[in-house]
Design a protein around this motif. Structure first.
Motif, PDB file in Angstrom:
ATOM      1  N   CYS A 185      -1.857   3.988  -1.708  1.00  0.00           N
ATOM      2  CA  CYS A 185      -3.296   3.246  -1.372  1.00  0.00           C
ATOM      3  C   CYS A 185      -3.481   2.880   0.406  1.00  0.00           C
ATOM      4  O   CYS A 185      -3.094   3.528   1.245  1.00  0.00           O
ATOM      5  CB  CYS A 185      -3.741   1.263  -1.512  1.00  0.00           C
ATOM      6  SG  CYS A 185      -3.654   1.192  -2.739  1.00  0.00           S
ATOM      7  N   CYS A 238       0.495  -1.180   0.284  1.00  0.00           N
ATOM      8  CA  CYS A 238      -0.125  -0.546   0.507  1.00  0.00           C
ATOM      9  C   CYS A 238       0.708   0.982   0.003  1.00  0.00           C
ATOM     10  O   CYS A 238       0.425   1.869  -0.388  1.00  0.00           O
ATOM     11  CB  CYS A 238      -1.343   0.131   1.023  1.00  0.00           C
ATOM     12  SG  CYS A 238      -1.861  -1.074   1.309  1.00  0.00           S
ATOM     13  N   PHE A 289      -4.564   1.906   3.641  1.00  0.00           N
ATOM     14  CA  PHE A 289      -4.158   0.439   4.516  1.00  0.00           C
ATOM     15  C   PHE A 289      -5.698   0.469   5.740  1.00  0.00           C
ATOM     16  O   PHE A 289      -4.942   1.940   6.486  1.00  0.00           O
ATOM     17  CB  PHE A 289      -2.927   0.137   4.929  1.00  0.00           C
ATOM     18  CG  PHE A 289      -2.353  -1.109   5.534  1.00  0.00           C
ATOM     19  CD1 PHE A 289      -2.844  -2.363   4.435  1.00  0.00           C
ATOM     20  CD2 PHE A 289      -1.967  -1.114   6.420  1.00  0.00           C
ATOM     21  CE1 PHE A 289      -2.769  -3.634   5.570  1.00  0.00           C
ATOM     22  CE2 PHE A 289      -1.719  -2.042   7.533  1.00  0.00           C
ATOM     23  CZ  PHE A 289      -1.701  -3.439   6.666  1.00  0.00           C
TER      24      PHE A 289
END
Length: 215
Positions: A172, A167, A174
């Protein structure tokens, strides 16, 4: 109305440990989360795409359709526009018929993230942000699931850290579900109802932060 897609497996489908029955929507963690967000005044709809036995990118030799990569881009296309995709997979990568360990599952998740970001959505629709959730670690598998998940408690070690690293690399969000929920002692894999409640309650503020001021 903001739409959230939960792309996951039986831990999110809500299978009741030791049975083949399913918890009702309000008792499953996606439902708990939706209800809490709605109670906060957010106009959200959680779409569950949770398939029992789903892997990240591998096939089940006994059941078709369990490869999480197959058809994922089209699911994103048909559900768009999406405000968020919640991706919680990895547990089934550690079934006994697979040699995979945490790193392999994390690379499978990375492949899914890229598939979501490159899905053929309609022009002008947003590429949805992705929240990767590490599932709670497998306990010692018990009951009818014991042969299917034999050794899974060892193979899954390090999954949370491996997913967090992916991530960070991919940008991203997490969340580690293992910080708030544990697998059932009944089968060592799935979540009891009280753990669905705990996870849904913990996920609500995490998802709210990802949705921002919208909704």
């Amino acid at each position: 109305m903001q739409h959230i897609l939960v792309y996951a497996d039986s831990l999110s489908w809500g299978i009741i440990p030791g049975t083949r029955q399913r918890l009702p929507f309000d008792a499953r963690w996606p439902g708990v989360m939706e209800n809490l967000l709605t109670a906060q005044g957010r106009r959200v709809r959680v779409v569950e795409d949770c398939l029992n036995g789903r892997r990240t990118v591998w096939d089940d030799p006994f059941k078709p359709g369990r490869n999480g990569l197959q058809g994922l881009a089209q699911r994103i296309e048909c559900q768009s526009p999406l405000a968020l995709v919640v991706l919680m997979l990895g547990t089934n990568d550690f079934q006994s018929m697979h040699p995979h360990k945490a790193w392999h599952a994390s690379q499978g998740v990375a492949t899914l993230v890229n598939a979501i970001r490159n899905a053929p959505i309609e022009p002008g629709m947003p590429v949805p942000p992705i929240l990767v959730v590490a599932p709670p670690p497998i306990r010692t598998p018990a009951g009818p699931l014991a042969p299917k998940f034999a050794g899974g408690e060892a193979k899954c070690v390090g999954l949370s850290a491996a997913l967090q690293a992916v991530c960070t690399e991919l940008g991203c969000a997490f969340f580690d579900a293992g910080t708030v929920a544990t697998a059932s002692v009944v089968d060592g894999v799935h979540l009891d109802a009280d753990q669905h409640l705990r996870l849904g309650e913990a996920m609500a503020p995490v998802v709210a932060a990802q949705l921002g001021a919208g909704g």
